[in-house]
Design a protein around this motif. Structure first.
Motif, mmCIF file in Angstrom:
data_model
loop_
_atom_site.group_PDB
_atom_site.id
_atom_site.type_symbol
_atom_site.label_atom_id
_atom_site.label_comp_id
_atom_site.label_asym_id
_atom_site.label_seq_id
_atom_site.Cartn_x
_atom_site.Cartn_y
_atom_site.Cartn_z
ATOM 1 N N ILE A 5 -77.675 43.070 156.418
ATOM 2 C CA ILE A 5 -79.022 43.274 157.020
ATOM 3 C C ILE A 5 -79.363 44.422 156.428
ATOM 4 C CG2 ILE A 5 -79.608 44.044 159.332
ATOM 5 C CD1 ILE A 5 -79.230 41.406 159.217
ATOM 6 N N PRO A 6 -79.143 45.873 156.719
ATOM 7 C CA PRO A 6 -79.300 46.764 155.413
ATOM 8 C C PRO A 6 -79.277 46.204 153.733
ATOM 9 C CG PRO A 6 -77.000 47.013 156.360
ATOM 10 C CD PRO A 6 -77.117 45.383 156.463
ATOM 11 N N TYR A 7 -79.238 45.690 153.618
ATOM 12 C CA TYR A 7 -79.780 44.942 152.466
ATOM 13 C C TYR A 7 -81.120 44.288 152.687
ATOM 14 C CZ TYR A 7 -81.037 42.259 148.269
ATOM 15 O OH TYR A 7 -81.715 41.404 147.449
ATOM 16 N N GLY A 64 -83.620 51.263 153.116
ATOM 17 C CA GLY A 64 -83.950 52.715 153.801
ATOM 18 C C GLY A 64 -82.683 53.147 154.291
ATOM 19 N N ASP A 65 -82.488 54.254 154.673
ATOM 20 C CA ASP A 65 -81.716 54.744 155.547
ATOM 21 C C ASP A 65 -80.177 53.854 156.080
ATOM 22 O OD1 ASP A 65 -81.994 57.516 155.746
ATOM 23 O OD2 ASP A 65 -83.282 57.175 157.652
ATOM 24 N N GLY A 110 -74.534 61.871 152.805
ATOM 25 C CA GLY A 110 -73.990 62.807 152.835
ATOM 26 C C GLY A 110 -73.863 64.562 151.917
ATOM 27 N N ASN A 111 -75.725 64.288 152.097
ATOM 28 C CA ASN A 111 -76.198 65.951 151.677
ATOM 29 C C ASN A 111 -76.620 65.811 152.378
ATOM 30 O OD1 ASN A 111 -73.992 66.507 148.919
ATOM 31 N ND2 ASN A 111 -75.489 64.752 148.445
ATOM 32 N N THR A 142 -74.785 56.401 154.913
ATOM 33 C CA THR A 142 -74.991 57.657 156.607
ATOM 34 C C THR A 142 -76.384 56.430 157.086
ATOM 35 O OG1 THR A 142 -77.231 58.509 154.392
ATOM 36 C CG2 THR A 142 -75.147 60.510 155.597
ATOM 37 N N ALA A 143 -76.353 55.348 157.026
ATOM 38 C CA ALA A 143 -77.022 54.964 158.230
ATOM 39 C C ALA A 143 -76.709 55.182 159.650
ATOM 40 C CB ALA A 143 -75.962 53.140 157.503
ATOM 41 N N PRO A 144 -76.432 55.215 159.589
ATOM 42 C CA PRO A 144 -76.444 55.386 161.362
ATOM 43 C C PRO A 144 -77.567 56.073 161.987
ATOM 44 C CG PRO A 144 -73.846 55.640 161.076
ATOM 45 C CD PRO A 144 -74.827 55.091 159.251
ATOM 46 N N ASN A 145 -77.969 57.474 160.554
ATOM 47 C CA ASN A 145 -79.903 57.921 160.817
ATOM 48 C C ASN A 145 -80.242 56.684 161.308
ATOM 49 O OD1 ASN A 145 -78.537 60.335 159.537
ATOM 50 N ND2 ASN A 145 -79.574 59.018 157.522
#
Length: 223
Positions: A129-131, A135-136, A75-76, A141-144
């Motif tokens: 999967i994110p785990y 990283g991003d 968010g920053n 902000t996972a859509p990075n």
């Protein structure tokens, strides 16, 4: 309600509606780190191996997104390289066995109640999967990370299968009776509008609850 359970919140759904395909096949993550999804030539590239970056990851230096830069983190405004940091192979193998194989999804689809279904989706497949990627992809902000959209195509498919099995009567909300958005106290309704900003025109929830009605025109293969 989490963003991924209203069809159309994910920009992937808007894109697919324009394709108007008959069947959407989403590559599987059953072997996780060995999946062709991570291939440097035909996939999204693999784990970060460059300089240290955000969220326990390193810069991605191989594949189509090598050297990609992101502007925001949590968010920053914080410019940084696209970050991934796969967990150790043994951890990834264990996660794959307990969370993402088809046999693990079958009990999820059997749930009759929406909230029981939602809880199992979160516990079994959505967060796994994110785990393991870190990283991003592991942050808000996972859509990075472009693979975010592929992953949520699978989550969208899980939601679609559950709808087909339990709510073919057209009651696609499936019993959800919560608020319309996180910062509101107003109950959700099918007439609520979804705002996509500059990506696409706003649409009502009702327009994107059925993949073969409203503005959408696609369906998934089943298990």
């Amino acid at each position: 309600m989490p963003h991924l359970f209203f069809r159309g919140i994910d920009i992937l759904s808007i894109y697919m509606s324009r394709l108007c395909t008959s069947i959407a096949t989403i590559p599987a993550f059953y072997h996780l780190s060995k999946s062709p999804v991570w291939d440097n030539e035909t996939g999204f590239g693999g784990s970060g191996t460059g300089a240290e970056s955000v969220a326990h990851g390193h810069c991605v230096v191989d594949g189509p997104f090598a050297g990609a830069q992101a502007a925001y983190y949590e968010g920053n405004y914080r410019p940084h390289c696209l970050s991934r940091g796969f967990l150790p192979d043994e951890v990834i193998r264990r996660a794959g066995k307990v969370a993402v194989q088809p046999a693990k999804l079958n009990p999820v689809f059997e749930e009759q109640d929406y909230y029981d279904f939602l809880l199992k989706v979160e516990q079994v497949s959505h967060l796994t999967i994110p785990y393991i990627v870190q990283g991003d992809f592991s942050k808000v902000t996972a859509p990075n990370d472009p693979v975010f959209f592929l992953h949520h195509g699978q989550v969208d498919r899980v939601w679609w299968i559950w709808q087909q099995r339990h709510h073919r009567d057209g009651n696609f909300l499936g019993g959800y009776d919560g608020i319309s958005r996180n910062d509101s106290t107003v109950s959700a309704h099918l007439t609520d509008m979804l705002d996509f900003g500059d990506f696409a025109p706003g649409v009502s929830v009702n327009d994107v609850m059925d993949t073969q009605a409203g503005i959408l025109c696609y369906r998934y293969d089943n298990l």
